[in-house]
Scaffold this active site. Structure first.
Site, PDB file in Angstrom:
ATOM      1  N   HIS A  64      -4.507  10.288  -7.292  1.00  0.00           N
ATOM      2  CA  HIS A  64      -4.633  10.514  -5.854  1.00  0.00           C
ATOM      3  C   HIS A  64      -3.519  11.418  -5.334  1.00  0.00           C
ATOM      4  O   HIS A  64      -2.391  11.402  -5.840  1.00  0.00           O
ATOM      5  CB  HIS A  64      -4.569   9.178  -5.106  1.00  0.00           C
ATOM      6  CG  HIS A  64      -5.819   8.349  -5.263  1.00  0.00           C
ATOM      7  ND1 HIS A  64      -5.973   7.131  -4.651  1.00  0.00           N
ATOM      8  CD2 HIS A  64      -6.964   8.585  -5.946  1.00  0.00           C
ATOM      9  CE1 HIS A  64      -7.172   6.640  -4.956  1.00  0.00           C
ATOM     10  NE2 HIS A  64      -7.779   7.495  -5.734  1.00  0.00           N
ATOM     11  N   TYR A  87      -6.193   3.239   5.054  1.00  0.00           N
ATOM     12  CA  TYR A  87      -5.751   2.257   6.039  1.00  0.00           C
ATOM     13  C   TYR A  87      -6.515   2.535   7.330  1.00  0.00           C
ATOM     14  O   TYR A  87      -6.450   3.645   7.868  1.00  0.00           O
ATOM     15  CB  TYR A  87      -4.248   2.386   6.320  1.00  0.00           C
ATOM     16  CG  TYR A  87      -3.348   2.100   5.130  1.00  0.00           C
ATOM     17  CD1 TYR A  87      -3.050   0.796   4.759  1.00  0.00           C
ATOM     18  CD2 TYR A  87      -2.784   3.149   4.408  1.00  0.00           C
ATOM     19  CE1 TYR A  87      -2.203   0.534   3.690  1.00  0.00           C
ATOM     20  CE2 TYR A  87      -1.941   2.897   3.333  1.00  0.00           C
ATOM     21  CZ  TYR A  87      -1.653   1.589   2.981  1.00  0.00           C
ATOM     22  OH  TYR A  87      -0.823   1.341   1.914  1.00  0.00           O
ATOM     23  N   PRO A 129       2.356  -5.967   0.708  1.00  0.00           N
ATOM     24  CA  PRO A 129       1.538  -5.024  -0.054  1.00  0.00           C
ATOM     25  C   PRO A 129       1.352  -3.672   0.637  1.00  0.00           C
ATOM     26  O   PRO A 129       0.935  -2.715  -0.004  1.00  0.00           O
ATOM     27  CB  PRO A 129       0.202  -5.753  -0.194  1.00  0.00           C
ATOM     28  CG  PRO A 129       0.183  -6.756   0.917  1.00  0.00           C
ATOM     29  CD  PRO A 129       1.605  -7.153   1.120  1.00  0.00           C
ATOM     30  N   LYS A 136       4.628  -1.230  -3.206  1.00  0.00           N
ATOM     31  CA  LYS A 136       5.915  -0.979  -3.836  1.00  0.00           C
ATOM     32  C   LYS A 136       6.367  -2.043  -4.841  1.00  0.00           C
ATOM     33  O   LYS A 136       7.302  -1.816  -5.608  1.00  0.00           O
ATOM     34  CB  LYS A 136       7.000  -0.830  -2.752  1.00  0.00           C
ATOM     35  CG  LYS A 136       6.855   0.420  -1.915  1.00  0.00           C
ATOM     36  CD  LYS A 136       6.955   1.649  -2.772  1.00  0.00           C
ATOM     37  CE  LYS A 136       6.563   2.918  -2.063  1.00  0.00           C
ATOM     38  NZ  LYS A 136       6.356   4.040  -2.986  1.00  0.00           N
ATOM     39  N   TYR A 171       6.307   7.353  -0.759  1.00  0.00           N
ATOM     40  CA  TYR A 171       5.043   6.815  -1.263  1.00  0.00           C
ATOM     41  C   TYR A 171       4.816   7.202  -2.726  1.00  0.00           C
ATOM     42  O   TYR A 171       4.379   6.382  -3.537  1.00  0.00           O
ATOM     43  CB  TYR A 171       3.883   7.317  -0.404  1.00  0.00           C
ATOM     44  CG  TYR A 171       2.534   6.777  -0.821  1.00  0.00           C
ATOM     45  CD1 TYR A 171       2.194   5.446  -0.578  1.00  0.00           C
ATOM     46  CD2 TYR A 171       1.596   7.591  -1.460  1.00  0.00           C
ATOM     47  CE1 TYR A 171       0.955   4.946  -0.968  1.00  0.00           C
ATOM     48  CE2 TYR A 171       0.358   7.104  -1.845  1.00  0.00           C
ATOM     49  CZ  TYR A 171       0.038   5.783  -1.594  1.00  0.00           C
ATOM     50  OH  TYR A 171      -1.176   5.288  -1.992  1.00  0.00           O
TER      51      TYR A 171
END
Length: 398
Positions: free
Chosen positions: A74, A202, A294, A298, A385
């Site tokens: 991704h 999200y 979550p 991480k 990220y």
């Protein structure tokens, strides 16, 4: 019966197994103890997003062949709010990726690698105790699957046995455990449905967050923000799908596909950091020392980062007798842990509903808009990220 080794590792999760393999590659012998059965450990479903940094390390230590072949690659993730879907492409800022590959798969690869080395990996190890950690010869005892009491004498103990394990209880009484509990949980499902977007999403909604991620072309993992005191039995499949569809409605994508739910779970969200991760010859790693919500994925990555730092420190002592990296282990790993905590809190506070005040939603919407419109904001998010550098190499080559 007494066995001797250089490092006794308690816990066969990602931290313990990765540490054992990195030590093996440095010629350091270890014994890994795990309370659960092998089948249980291999089937535990956990997070599935790996940082580029983590994948690079797993590649370097020779356990990423299947990962590289099967993982979904991704560039970032999707954000949806106000019925509009936005893609945050972090790859274009850094050339790096995130990889979707379940924790159970990482663990399976590491178990197979451990077995190939011939070094001890002991499952069903019950009633583990630790003693003499204030000496250079700590002792770990356990009861094996046949009910016999066993004893291991080591030079160091790595506590990788999670927040409810024995290792954490051995820390001095003045150790600070910093906790932030959140007033909500994630109700999670694993379902036979097509993912809603090509990458994880999200979906921020005034009534709470929904999360949509993938485990394959016909397998999705999805979550709903629910109150912390939620009774999982009160949520039927129909109710779950109805709420997931409502919170993820958009004008630019088809409605969320529904299908067979094969697993349900409820995970309270909390943040924990133990500000002291070592005492004497005992060192804490992973969930034994810190927990992140979550949001941001991480936890597994931090566990591997801790193992990397401790492997380097133990390798340095093994090669030169220099204990300085061991002495500074906590100071070495805590800064990266706090960066991950900060990132996780940033996402958690913007994506979740904390109360009834409409002012709160408008502030969150403003921040979401900034994330979707500002390249500099996206670059800053993507830097963490996709994975900050690990604090040390995994091997001491001095």
């Amino acid at each position: 019966m007494t066995e001797r080794c250089q490092v006794a590792i308690i816990g066969a999760g990602p931290a313990g197994l990765a540490l054992g393999h990195m030590l093996h590659l440095q010629g350091i012998d270890s014994v890994i103890l795990e309370r659960q059965s092998e089948s249980h450990v291999r089937s535990r479903v956990r997070a599935g997003v790996l940082e580029q940094t983590t994948v690079d390390l797993l590649t370097d230590i020779g356990v990423a062949e299947r990962l590289r072949r099967e993982a979904l690659v991704h560039n970032g993730f999707y954000l949806r709010f106000d019925r509009t879907t936005h893609h945050l492409d972090f790859h274009r800022h850094s050339g790096r990726h995130a990889y979707v590959y379940g924790q159970a798969e990482v663990v399976a690869d590491l178990i197979d690698a451990r077995k190939a080395t011939g070094r001890p990996l002991i499952f069903d190890a019950d009633d583990v105790t630790i003693a003499d950690i204030d000496t250079d010869r700590p002792v770990v005892e356990y009861t094996d699957v046949d009910g016999r009491r066993r004893r291991i004498e080591a030079e160091a103990v790595a506590g990788c046995d999670g927040s409810h394990g024995v290792s954490r209880t051995m820390m001095p009484s003045d150790t600070r455990i910093l906790v932030r509990s959140h007033p909500f949980a994630w109700l999670g499902i694993l379902a036979h449905t097509r993912p809603v977007t090509e990458e994880g999403m999200y979906s921020a909604h005034p009534d709470g967050l929904s999360v949509h991620s993938m485990r394959g072309p016909r397998l999705s993992r999805q979550y709903l923000q629910v109150p912390a005191e939620t009774d999982l039995d009160a949520w039927t499949d129909e109710r779950i799908w109805r709420e997931l569809r409502r919170r993820s409605q958009s004008d630019d994508h088809p409605p969320l596909e529904t299908g067979e739910i094969i697993e349900k779970s409820l995970a309270p969200l909390r943040s924990v950091v133990t500000d002291r991760m070592q005492t004497g010859s005992l060192y804490l790693l992973g969930d034994a020392a810190h927990i992140v919500p979550p949001t941001g994925a991480k936890g597994l990555n931090l566990a591997i980062s801790d193992a990397c730092a401790l492997s380097y420190a133990l390798g340095r002592r093994h090669r030169t007798g220099d204990r300085s990296a061991l002495t500074s282990y906590t100071d070495t790993v805590l800064p990266r842990i706090w960066q991950a905590q900060s990132f996780s809190w940033r996402l958690t506070s913007v994506l979740h509903r904390f109360g009834e005040d409409p002012y709160d939603w408008e502030l969150r919407r403003a921040r979401l808009t900034r994330w979707t419109q500002s390249p500099s904001e996206q670059q800053a998010l993507g830097e963490v990220y996709l994975g900050l550098p690990f604090p040390t190499p995994w091997r001491f080559d001095g």
